[in-house]
Design an enzyme around this catalytic site. Structure first.
Site, PDB file in Angstrom:
ATOM      1  N   GLU A  12       0.835  -1.207   0.000  1.00 53.14           N
ATOM      2  CA  GLU A  12       0.000   0.000   0.000  1.00 53.14           C
ATOM      3  C   GLU A  12       0.868   1.255   0.000  1.00 53.14           C
ATOM      4  OE1 GLU A  12      -3.970  -0.641   2.454  1.00 53.14           O
ATOM      5  OE2 GLU A  12      -2.261  -1.539   3.491  1.00 53.14           O
ATOM      6  N   ASP A  16       3.926   1.502  -1.137  1.00 57.10           N
ATOM      7  CA  ASP A  16       4.564   1.626  -2.452  1.00 57.10           C
ATOM      8  C   ASP A  16       3.607   2.218  -3.475  1.00 57.10           C
ATOM      9  OD1 ASP A  16       6.883   0.602  -1.476  1.00 57.10           O
ATOM     10  OD2 ASP A  16       6.517  -1.442  -2.166  1.00 57.10           O
ATOM     11  N   LYS A  48      22.992  -7.975 -12.302  1.00 63.33           N
ATOM     12  CA  LYS A  48      22.633  -6.703 -11.667  1.00 63.33           C
ATOM     13  C   LYS A  48      21.643  -7.016 -10.548  1.00 63.33           C
ATOM     14  CE  LYS A  48      20.843  -2.083 -12.615  1.00 63.33           C
ATOM     15  NZ  LYS A  48      19.808  -2.133 -11.547  1.00 63.33           N
TER      16      LYS A  48
END
Length: 656
Positions: free
Chosen positions: A34, A36, A114
């Site tokens: 939420e 985010d 990465k």
């Protein structure tokens, strides 16, 4: 109040509230998913409406936490970002540029995973870990040493005794996240949406014991500085491994660019089975000597590129297309979407950039579209998959804010409102003027700007300095104390340097750096008003386009009137001169800590004006630590290193 501005203001208020609960009180009310969603929505709106930017916004604070929790650290060598691409063709073009710059194509490259985590720098002196810092804005990060020392895969001591800065990625493995979330649920706490959010939240805890309880790990991937006897990156990684660091095992070393692209494709299939999240590969030129030849740009090294996997996508419906008016008058279309979850973030808006883009996409209200998080941050509509039968979206003929006729210049795709009295533009200009990077008027936020414009108290910059207490008392939630504080902040802003005033004006092409260059060159606004076009254009780093823009502003009736009225109000229009000799600070490095009587920014400006350098961290090379009340770890470190500690009064005596 403008709908978009109000939403941005509400989001900032909500996020700051939840940041305080989560980071300072360790008592979150909402889930990370939420949070985010709120954060992503705010960041998107700010990206679409840069005129509403505010340095105090929670999107400008790393990881969303209040910056006051940690002290700042100035990186000795900038922690740059990498250029990134999702295209193998772009990687080939990068390789071609390297071949051209180096004059040959037989150089070695290293490609490695990465890791999707949080960047961190580790400084070792005499083989001992002394400072750990977040990346921050690349120049300044936050001191998270106490929390980082709880990570078991980070050695506290290494055999290398010279000073060195090692950089890497802090992450949480997928299985550990699952277990952590189970613990969170069992304890009635909120779960984390993904591994990166969990890592970011964990290292930025005010209580280091909480960080210690989290399953954080660290991969070394580069170094900031240090005199190491190795010729290339691969050797340096071997050296890091010998010192006790973990390094990613997913790596190849080759001189064949085709092997790099093949590795990328193979690795995409393998990454789902890895214990940690990977969002692409990083390709680097191996030789440090060749890296030096290739150099860097302002933001990224030319000798490396991030080859990322395509961002996540979602399908949703366009509910409405609205038009937003920015500070410069540009009218930007934004699609309001049926909320959709994409990679753990709720997306309810997407950029449409301009009306040519709307035409290219053929998007209308009611259409079903594919939306993606480009760069996994800014949502955008990729294409229409189902016609919803809505009407064609046409560019407005009149400004949605003021109703004036809009224009489109031949050399631009943007549609503009050119009415200088447009409320949306006035509010945007004022928000920029009072922002922290400009005149830094504390308490003069969006709600205040909104009201003083609507009540016609302020229509331009100079009106800010003519505000009366009785006017401010009519604003929502304003009582005597708040009015007094705002008036004091307005008065204090009159002392800002010329460089900040130039930036505050919002002159096209004039950012903070350009403002400093101009102010240091001319020293006084009168010199700028008297300067010719050639005087501006011949300045190093200015050039013809910027020079023309500044000259036009200085010669315009509006510019001259604004400057005259601000001068009458008492605003400073001179740039502090750097004292080249005859004082104690010339060439010295200072660190300020604790609470000072004057604002920290003012103290730092004084130090710089007298030839000093300001750092955010203490080292053996620090000349003075200026300690105020409640000085903390920086004071302790200064005392342990034997660095001279002085009071604010002693500092002021040095610059007399």
């Amino acid at each position: 109040m403008d709908k978009i501005k109000k939403e941005i203001e509400d989001l900032r208020s909500k996020i700051n509230y939840h940041n305080n609960l989560y980071y300072n009180l360790d008592n979150a009310e909402i889930s990370d998913a939420e949070y985010d969603g709120l954060y992503a929505r705010l960041k998107f709106l700010e990206a679409m409406n840069p005129d509403y930017a505010d340095a105090a916004s929670p999107t400008q604070k790393i990881g969303g936490a209040a910056s006051r929790v940690f002290t700042s650290v100035t990186h000795a060598s900038q922690m740059m970002s990498l250029d990134n691409t999702y295209s193998s063709e772009e990687v080939l073009r990068w390789h071609e540029r390297c071949v051209k710059s180096l004059g040959h194509g037989n150089f070695e490259m290293v490609a490695e995973a990465k890791i999707d985590g949080v960047s961190c720098s580790l400084t070792y002196e005499g083989g001992v870990l002394t400072v750990a810092a977040t990346r921050g804005d690349g120049k300044t990060g936050e001191d998270v040493t106490a929390n980082i020392k709880t990570i078991k895969t980070i050695p506290h001591n290494i055999s290398f005794k010279n000073k060195i800065e090692i950089r890497g990625e802090i992450y949480i493995e997928k299985a550990d996240l699952k277990r952590l979330n189970e613990i969170q649920e069992n304890e009635g706490e909120n779960i984390f949406a993904n591994t990166r959010n969990a890592a970011a939240g964990s290292i930025r805890q005010k209580n280091a014991e909480i960080s210690a309880s989290r399953p954080l790990k660290f991969f070394a991937h580069s170094f900031g500085y240090g005199d190491v006897d190795v010729k290339g990156f691969a050797e340096f990684m071997d050296l890091c491994k010998s010192w006790g660091f973990s390094v990613t095992p997913n790596r190849i070393r080759t001189a064949d660019i085709n092997e790099i692209t093949s590795f990328y494709k193979r690795f995409e299939e393998l990454r789902a089975g890895l214990p940690y999240d990977v969002d692409g590969i990083v390709v680097k030129i191996n030789s440090f000597a060749e890296q030096k030849i290739l150099g860097v740009t302002a933001k990224s090294p030319r000798w490396a590129i991030a080859f990322k996997y395509k961002p996540p996508q979602g399908k949703t419906v366009v509910n409405k297309i609205i038009f937003s008016v920015g500070r410069t008058g540009i009218i930007t279309p934004v699609a309001e979407l049926e909320p959709v979850a994409v990679a753990g973030v709720i997306i309810s808006n997407a950029t449409l950039h301009n009306f040519d883009e709307i035409k290219r996409l053929g998007v209308k209200e009611g259409d079903t579209v594919i939306v993606e998080r480009a760069g996994e941050v800014i949502p955008k509509i990729l294409n229409v998959v189902k016609d919803g039968g809505g009407n064609e979206v046409k560019a407005p003929k009149n400004c949605p804010s003021c109703g004036s006729k809009v224009y489109r210049y031949e050399d631009e795709v943007a549609i503009r409102c050119i009415n200088p009295a447009c409320p949306a533009q006035i509010k945007g200009h004022l928000l920029h003027f009072v922002s922290r990077a400009a005149m830094d008027i504390d308490g003069f936020g969006e709600a205040v700007v909104e009201q003083v414009v609507e009540k016609k108290y302020v229509k331009d910059f100079a009106d800010i300095y003519n505000l009366k207490a009785e006017q401010l008392l009519t604003l929502d939630l304003f009582k005597d104390k708040k009015v007094n504080n705002l008036l004091l902040a307005v008065e204090a802003s009159k002392k800002r340097s010329l460089s900040r005033v130039l930036y505050a004006f919002g002159i096209r092409h004039v950012g903070q750096k350009t403002g400093e260059i101009l102010a240091n060159h001319f020293e006084d606004i009168e010199n700028m008003l008297a300067a010719s076009l050639e005087d501006f254009q011949k300045i190093n780093e200015i050039g013809p386009v910027v020079g023309q823009s500044v000259y036009d502003f200085m010669q315009s009736a509006k510019g001259k009137e604004e400057i005259a009225r601000l001068k009458t109000a008492g605003v400073n229009f001179t740039q502090p001169k750097v004292q080249l000799a005859g004082n104690e600070l010339l060439g010295k490095t200072l660190v300020f800590t604790g609470e000072l009587n004057m604002p920290r920014t003012q103290a730092e400006a004084l130090a710089k004006a007298h030839g000093g350098k300001v750092s955010g961290s203490v080292s053996s090379k620090t000349s003075y630590v200026v300690a105020g009340a409640d000085a903390g770890s920086k004071l302790t470190k200064a005392q342990s290193l034997g660095v001279s500690v002085i009071s604010e009064e002693e500092f002021l005596n040095l610059i007399k």
